[in-house]
Design a protein around this motif. Structure first.
Motif, PDB file in Angstrom:
ATOM      1  N   UNK A 103       9.415  18.137 -52.677  1.00 35.14           N
ATOM      2  CA  UNK A 103      10.398  17.155 -52.581  1.00 35.14           C
ATOM      3  C   UNK A 103      11.436  17.731 -51.469  1.00 35.14           C
ATOM      4  N   UNK A 104      11.469  16.685 -50.169  1.00 34.99           N
ATOM      5  CA  UNK A 104      12.215  17.173 -49.033  1.00 34.99           C
ATOM      6  C   UNK A 104      12.834  15.896 -48.655  1.00 34.99           C
ATOM      7  N   UNK A 105      13.888  16.277 -47.610  1.00 32.22           N
ATOM      8  CA  UNK A 105      14.792  15.038 -47.059  1.00 32.22           C
ATOM      9  C   UNK A 105      15.146  15.724 -45.364  1.00 32.22           C
ATOM     10  N   UNK A 106      15.312  14.611 -44.663  1.00 32.62           N
ATOM     11  CA  UNK A 106      15.750  15.105 -43.423  1.00 32.62           C
ATOM     12  C   UNK A 106      17.315  15.395 -43.291  1.00 32.62           C
ATOM     13  N   UNK A 107      18.159  15.308 -44.332  1.00 32.10           N
ATOM     14  CA  UNK A 107      19.294  15.650 -44.493  1.00 32.10           C
ATOM     15  C   UNK A 107      19.682  16.304 -45.643  1.00 32.10           C
ATOM     16  N   UNK A 108      21.032  16.888 -46.064  1.00 31.80           N
ATOM     17  CA  UNK A 108      21.474  17.103 -47.330  1.00 31.80           C
ATOM     18  C   UNK A 108      22.077  16.223 -47.957  1.00 31.80           C
ATOM     19  N   UNK A 109      22.482  16.251 -49.217  1.00 31.33           N
ATOM     20  CA  UNK A 109      23.336  15.573 -50.048  1.00 31.33           C
ATOM     21  C   UNK A 109      23.067  14.101 -50.506  1.00 31.33           C
ATOM     22  N   UNK A 110      21.542  13.970 -50.359  1.00 28.36           N
ATOM     23  CA  UNK A 110      21.072  12.736 -50.615  1.00 28.36           C
ATOM     24  C   UNK A 110      20.374  12.399 -52.037  1.00 28.36           C
ATOM     25  N   UNK A 111      20.498  13.630 -52.812  1.00 26.66           N
ATOM     26  CA  UNK A 111      19.974  13.582 -54.136  1.00 26.66           C
ATOM     27  C   UNK A 111      18.541  14.511 -54.249  1.00 26.66           C
ATOM     28  N   UNK A 114      18.147  16.646 -57.311  1.00 25.66           N
ATOM     29  CA  UNK A 114      18.209  15.511 -58.477  1.00 25.66           C
ATOM     30  C   UNK A 114      16.900  14.990 -58.896  1.00 25.66           C
ATOM     31  N   UNK A 115      16.416  14.571 -57.772  1.00 25.79           N
ATOM     32  CA  UNK A 115      15.244  14.007 -57.714  1.00 25.79           C
ATOM     33  C   UNK A 115      13.845  14.896 -58.148  1.00 25.79           C
ATOM     34  N   UNK A 116      14.039  16.283 -57.689  1.00 21.86           N
ATOM     35  CA  UNK A 116      13.081  17.090 -57.976  1.00 21.86           C
ATOM     36  C   UNK A 116      13.309  17.599 -59.550  1.00 21.86           C
ATOM     37  N   UNK A 117      14.206  17.678 -60.014  1.00 25.09           N
ATOM     38  CA  UNK A 117      14.574  17.981 -61.459  1.00 25.09           C
ATOM     39  C   UNK A 117      14.138  16.843 -62.275  1.00 25.09           C
ATOM     40  N   UNK A 118      14.359  15.744 -61.866  1.00 29.79           N
ATOM     41  CA  UNK A 118      14.159  14.497 -62.656  1.00 29.79           C
ATOM     42  C   UNK A 118      12.621  14.362 -62.799  1.00 29.79           C
ATOM     43  N   UNK A 134      13.302  26.358 -56.700  1.00 25.32           N
ATOM     44  CA  UNK A 134      14.435  26.072 -55.634  1.00 25.32           C
ATOM     45  C   UNK A 134      14.284  26.945 -54.337  1.00 25.32           C
ATOM     46  N   UNK A 135      13.722  26.316 -53.248  1.00 26.89           N
ATOM     47  CA  UNK A 135      13.705  26.634 -52.035  1.00 26.89           C
ATOM     48  C   UNK A 135      14.871  26.400 -51.277  1.00 26.89           C
ATOM     49  N   UNK A 136      16.032  26.191 -51.633  1.00 23.63           N
ATOM     50  CA  UNK A 136      17.222  25.770 -51.015  1.00 23.63           C
ATOM     51  C   UNK A 136      18.066  27.242 -50.922  1.00 23.63           C
ATOM     52  N   UNK A 137      17.901  28.058 -49.929  1.00 22.41           N
ATOM     53  CA  UNK A 137      18.193  29.311 -50.034  1.00 22.41           C
ATOM     54  C   UNK A 137      19.658  29.512 -49.795  1.00 22.41           C
ATOM     55  N   UNK A 138      20.394  28.464 -48.992  1.00 25.86           N
ATOM     56  CA  UNK A 138      21.647  28.486 -48.555  1.00 25.86           C
ATOM     57  C   UNK A 138      22.572  27.872 -49.732  1.00 25.86           C
ATOM     58  N   UNK A 139      22.062  26.847 -50.428  1.00 29.92           N
ATOM     59  CA  UNK A 139      22.938  26.216 -51.366  1.00 29.92           C
ATOM     60  C   UNK A 139      22.045  25.988 -52.806  1.00 29.92           C
ATOM     61  N   UNK A 140      21.493  26.901 -53.544  1.00 28.90           N
ATOM     62  CA  UNK A 140      20.808  26.857 -54.638  1.00 28.90           C
ATOM     63  C   UNK A 140      21.526  25.969 -55.876  1.00 28.90           C
ATOM     64  N   UNK A 141      20.842  25.119 -56.468  1.00 25.41           N
ATOM     65  CA  UNK A 141      21.480  24.238 -57.308  1.00 25.41           C
ATOM     66  C   UNK A 141      20.806  24.020 -58.681  1.00 25.41           C
ATOM     67  N   UNK A 142      19.559  24.366 -58.693  1.00 21.11           N
ATOM     68  CA  UNK A 142      18.637  24.284 -59.819  1.00 21.11           C
ATOM     69  C   UNK A 142      19.128  25.087 -60.887  1.00 21.11           C
TER      70      UNK A 142
END
Length: 213
Positions: A103-111, A114-118, A134-142
């Motif tokens: 699950x990827x996006x071209x920018x941050x803060x687009x959900x 949330x989409x990955x978890x759902x 959770x491959x977001x190294x800079x801001x892990x949220x999972x």
């Protein structure tokens, strides 16, 4: 006169699976048809998780079969078995993982998270074994989204046991560091960290690994 296998197949072809957009015969999910006098048994094995769908599928197909002349009763056994998709040439499958969904996006803060978890939770509720990375190294949220805290265990000092929450297997750099710790990563370090999280985690027979990029 007893009904034939061909007649049963024709009856099954009148039903279009809304997920496959094909009838069960054409889709290749009819694994067995048994005819004993005026009684018919059909075995259906879907290739996707369908906990909330198999009862309706069985009932609809049973109705189609019992509408045939010469059939007094029909039994439809519908289940699912999730297979592995083939990997790209020159690559090896990941141990303990059948399929990967990124699950990827071209920018941050687009959900994206949330989409990955759902998506992971929806697949799990339909009967699949699901992991989320959770491959977001800079801001892990999972970890926060799943309400999981603590650090993963390592029985051999090399591999990591995935954390568990809501029926999911989960791994994140957020389990390794304090949430308030600032992270300064450069490209090669990020790549190495992601490879370790992916390959060193002992995923347990995961049907789908959702990667939150």
């Amino acid at each position: 006169m007893s009904v034939t296998k061909e007649q049963v197949e024709e009856a099954l072809k009148q039903y279009i699976d809304p997920n496959l957009e094909k009838d069960p015969v054409t889709a290749g999910v009819v694994k067995d048809i048994t005819i004993d006098g005026d009684a018919v048994k059909v075995k259906i094995v879907l290739g996707y998780p369908a906990y909330g769908y198999v009862d309706k599928l069985s009932a609809d197909l049973k109705e189609k079969i019992e509408a045939l002349d010469g059939v007094s009763s029909a039994e439809v056994d519908a289940s699912w078995e999730i297979g592995s998709h083939s990997v790209q040439g020159g690559m090896n499958p990941l141990e303990g993982i059948k399929n990967v969904i990124a699950v990827a996006s071209g920018k941050g803060g687009v959900g994206k998270s949330t989409t990955a978890v759902n998506l992971a939770l929806a697949l799990q509720q339909e009967g699949a074994r699901v992991g989320i990375l959770d491959a977001d190294i800079y801001g892990p949220s999972i970890p926060r989204m799943l309400g999981i805290d603590g650090k993963p265990e390592s029985a051999d000092g090399k591999s990591l046991e995935p954390m568990g929450g809501h029926g999911l297997q989960a791994m994140s750099i957020g389990f390794m560091i304090d949430e308030e710790t600032p992270m300064i990563w450069r490209g090669p370090m990020v790549t190495q960290a992601l490879e370790q999280l992916l390959n060193d985690t002992k995923w347990k027979d995961v049907d789908y690994l959702i990667i939150d990029l």
